[in-house]
Design an enzyme around this catalytic site. Structure first.
Site: not given
Length: 264
Positions: A16-19, A21-22, A133, A135, A172
């Site tokens: 969650g806390a999607l940005h 990148g998601h 991802g 990352k 996030s």
């Protein structure tokens, strides 16, 4: 129903806390499947008692709204009790990339929690492909190794890290950075890029890596590690002649721990 209809299903596991990148993972999934499911679950088993499980950002309503905008086909947001029933007694035991001496040196229980929850999600979703991802590069290698070793048929794909204009990898946890820390945060990526360039031009890894550590330390970070490893096995290397190179880093800026990696 989708599977019975012959449709290809992709899974994007998240906490969650999607940005953005998601969102890039959802877009990549859409290019590879007719249906995209995003899981949202802050997994307690991958947090040590001293880590930020209770404080980890939880923005479910905003996440669901964002997934609607990018036209994900489904979201799975289970409770802890739904994912781990009270009699649960099985976890995944790992070696290989999970014991490379990178994140596992500082978070020794982390990857067992990650691998266990991802194995559960892959079994629950029965997706054709799952996207992660790059990352979290060591995590990606751990998951790919786990899926292959346990004969989980879902194809594991890594997608490029999405960055801010100044090079900071989206995360996030970036919300934890103060304004002043955020201004200094890109120093990590800059130092890694300098090391990558030197290594790619033939320099033995020790010198450029030591220079990167010093540069990041001067910028106010406390460095956990900056290392050059074999991009496939994560084994230590001496020079680029030993194979494809990945530079991996983790460093703390104030209370925020940033991780990153790039190819060299």
């Amino acid at each position: 129903t989708w599977k019975k209809a012959g449709e290809k299903v992709a899974l994007v596991p998240t906490m969650g806390a999607l940005h953005a990148g998601h969102v890039s993972l959802v877009d990549a999934a859409r290019a590879r499947a007719s249906r995209v499911v995003v899981s949202i679950f802050v997994n307690p088993t991958q947090f040590a008692p001293t880590e930020d499980f209770s404080a980890y950002p939880r923005t479910l309503e905003a996440d669901l709204a964002r997934l609607a905008v990018v036209q994900a086909d489904g979201a799975f947001a289970p409770s802890v009790a739904e994912m781990y029933h009270k009699h649960a007694a099985t976890t995944v035991t790992l070696q290989g990339p999970a014991a490379a001496g990178l994140e596992d040196r500082f978070r020794p229980t982390h990857f067992a929690g990650v691998a266990t929850v991802v194995a559960k999600l892959l079994n629950q979703a029965q997706a054709d492909v799952a996207l992660f991802g790059e990352k979290d590069y060591q995590q990606l290698k751990v998951i790919a190794r786990m899926a292959e070793d346990l004969d989980i048929p879902t194809r594991i794909l890594g997608c490029p890290t999405v960055r801010e204009a100044d090079g900071l990898a989206l995360s996030s946890r970036n919300v934890y950075l103060s304004k002043e820390e955020r201004a200094r945060a890109p120093a990590l990526h800059r130092a890694m890029c300098g090391a990558a360039e030197a290594i790619s031009q033939g320099a033995p890894v020790a010198g450029p890596i030591a220079h990167a550590v010093a540069e990041v330390t001067r910028a106010g970070f406390v460095v956990d590690y900056i290392e050059a490893r074999h991009a496939v096995t994560l084994a230590p290397i001496v020079s680029a002649a030993e194979g494809p190179v990945r530079i991996l880093a983790a460093a703390r800026l104030g209370k925020t721990r940033l991780i990153d990696n790039i190819s060299a």
